[in-house]
Write a protein that holds these residues in place. Structure first.
Motif, PDB file in Angstrom:
ATOM      1  N   THR A   1       0.576  -2.497  -2.951  1.00  0.00           N
ATOM      2  CA  THR A   1      -0.449  -3.394  -2.396  1.00  0.00           C
ATOM      3  C   THR A   1      -0.555  -3.228  -0.894  1.00  0.00           C
ATOM      4  OG1 THR A   1      -0.073  -5.005  -4.165  1.00  0.00           O
ATOM      5  CG2 THR A   1      -1.152  -5.799  -2.161  1.00  0.00           C
ATOM      6  N   TRP A   2       0.590  -3.114  -0.218  1.00  0.00           N
ATOM      7  CA  TRP A   2       0.585  -2.972   1.242  1.00  0.00           C
ATOM      8  C   TRP A   2      -0.118  -1.696   1.675  1.00  0.00           C
ATOM      9  CZ3 TRP A   2       2.435   0.310   5.017  1.00  0.00           C
ATOM     10  CH2 TRP A   2       2.484  -0.218   6.312  1.00  0.00           C
TER      11      TRP A   2
ATOM     12  N   ASN B   1      -3.864  -2.185   1.168  1.00  0.00           N
ATOM     13  CA  ASN B   1      -4.447  -3.100   2.150  1.00  0.00           C
ATOM     14  C   ASN B   1      -4.548  -2.468   3.536  1.00  0.00           C
ATOM     15  OD1 ASN B   1      -4.700  -5.059   0.192  1.00  0.00           O
ATOM     16  ND2 ASN B   1      -2.888  -6.208   0.812  1.00  0.00           N
TER      17      ASN B   1
END
Length: 343
Positions: free
Chosen positions: A182-183, A186
Motif C-alpha cells: 500500500t505504501w 500511495n
C-alpha cells in the motif's frame, strides 16, 4: 578547539525520551571512534534556552564528510557550531545531509502494540553498520531474522539499503506485506511486488514477499533499484531461504520473553537466550566476511557475558562499545551487543 551542539529530536515515547540524551552520547562515541575523521572529545549534556543539547569538541573543524555522517545520528534533529561561551552562545546551524532517501512516514506510519521505538531501531542499525568493514555510508544488504512488522527493514530501506527479513508469525507477515504494498502504491514508486510459496522437498516451507522498487522511473531504467524480501518461516531454517555470505549486516531486536515469547521452532521460551544459542550460529553463516551482527535484548532474560559467549562461539568478535543499556518498563531493561565477522 571547535565546539558543536546536537539538538535532540523529541521522542513520542516518554520513557525513551528520558534516556535519549545518554544514548545519544553513547552513539556519538561510536561515530567518533569508528566513523569520523576528526578526533572527538568532551561529550556532555547542555541546556540552551531550556532545550537539551549534546555538545562535543573536535581537534579540527568538522569536514563536510563528517557533518554528513553525524546527520544520521538516531536522535538528532539539528547540528550547530557553537560560537562564544556562557549559557547563551551563538548556535550556527550546519547543513545536515542524512542518508534518508524515502518519505519519513515509511518509519512512523505503522502503529501497533510492541513496536520498537524508531529512534532505537535506527541507533541499533547505525552502531552495527559502523562495526562492519563497509561502515555506514556504503550500500549495504541488511537481514533481520526476527523482523516482526518490519521496523528494521524500513529503516534499512530509508538509508537506500537492500532489506531482507524473516519471521514465523503469519499475522505479522500479512500485516507487513499489506503495509509495504500500500505504501509503495500511495507514494507512486515504480515497483514490482509478489508473494510466492517457498517449497523444500515438495513441502511448503513458508511464503516469501519479493519487492523491487526505485525512487523514480528514471532510476529504475538506470538499474538504481532497492530490493526487499520477507519470508514467513522459522528463523532456525534461515539457511533454507537465504544463501551463506549474503548479508553485510544482521540486525535484530530479540523477543523480550514478556509481552511476546521467543519463538524458535520449539514453542515459546521466556528467555531469548535459548533461541539465540540455536539461531546465532545460523545467522553468522549468512554474514559476509567483514560484516557485523547487532542484537538488542532484554537483560532480564540473559546476561551480556552469556550472549557474548554465544557470539564468540559462532566465530564472531564482540565489539567493545559504550553503555546502551536503558529501562523500557518494569519487566524490560534493554541493551545492545554488536559483533563483527573477521574479513
Amino acid at each position: 578547539m571547535p565546539r558543536y551542539a546536537l539538538l535532540i529530536l523529541p521522542a513520542f515515547n516518554r520513557v525513551y525520551a528520558d534516556s535519549s540524551v545518554r544514548l545519544t552520547r553513547s552513539e556519538l562515541a561510536v561515530f567518533g571512534a569508528r566513523g569520523l575523521r576528526a578526533e572527538l572529545s568532551g561529550s556532555e549534556e547542555h541546556v540552551f534556552g531550556g532545550v537539551p543539547y549534546v555538545t562535543f569538541e573536535t581537534a579540527a573543524p568538522l569536514a563536510e564528510r563528517d557533518v554528513a555522517l553525524l546527520s544520521n545520528l538516531s536522535s538528532v534533529y539539528a547540528l550547530f557550531g557553537v560560537e562564544g561561551e556562557g549559557e547563551e552562545p551563538l548556535l550556527r546551524p550546519l547543513p545536515v545531509r542524512p542518508l534518508d532517501r524515502l518519505s519519513s512516514d515509511l518509519i512512523t506510519i505503522q502503529k501497533y502494540a510492541g513496536k520498537t521505538n524508531e529512534h532505537f531501531t535506527k541507533l541499533l542499525l547505525n552502531v552495527t553498520a559502523l562495526a562492519s568493514a563497509k561502515g555506514l555510508g556504503e550500500r549495504l544488504s541488511v537481514f533481520d531474522p526476527l523482523c516482526g512488522r518490519g521496523t528494521t527493514l524500513n529503516q534499512a530501506l530509508m538509508y537506500g539499503y537492500d532489506a531482507y527479513g524473516l519471521d514465523v508469525d503469519a499475522k505479522d507477515f500479512e500485516a507487513y506485506t499489506g503495509f509495504i504494498k500500500t505504501w509503495l502504491r500511495n507514494k507512486r514508486l515504480k515497483h514490482t511486488a509478489e508473494t510466492v510459496p517457498v517449497r523444500r522437498e515438495r513441502a511448503l516451507a513458508g511464503r516469501r514477499l519479493n519487492v523491487t522498487f526505485g525512487t523514480s522511473k528514471e532510476a529504475v531504467k538506470a538499474g538504481d533499484v532497492q530490493h526487499l524480501a520477507v519470508v514467513n518461516g522459522d528463523t532456525l531454517r534461515s539457511r533454507e531461504f537465504f544463501k551463506p555470505r549474503s548479508f553485510d549486516l544482521v540486525v535484530t531486536d530479540a523477543p523480550y520473553g514478556v509481552q511476546h515469547g521467543s519463538k524458535g521452532g520449539s514453542g515459546l521460551s521466556r528467555s531469548p537466550l535459548e533461541l539465540l544459542r540455536r539461531a546465532v550460529p545460523i545467522w553468522a553463516e549468512l554474514l559476509r566476511p567483514g560484516g557485523a551482527m547487532g542484537i538488542a535484548w532484554n537483560t532480564y532474560g540473559g546476561k551480556r557475558e552469556e550472549l557474548a559467549a554465544v557470539l564468540t562461539a559462532a566465530g564472531l568478535e564482540v565489539v567493545d562499545y559504550p553503555d546502551f543499556e536503558h529501562w523500557v518498563d518494569q519487566a524490560i531493561v534493554r541493551d545492545v551487543i554488536v559483533a563483527s565477522k573477521p574479513a
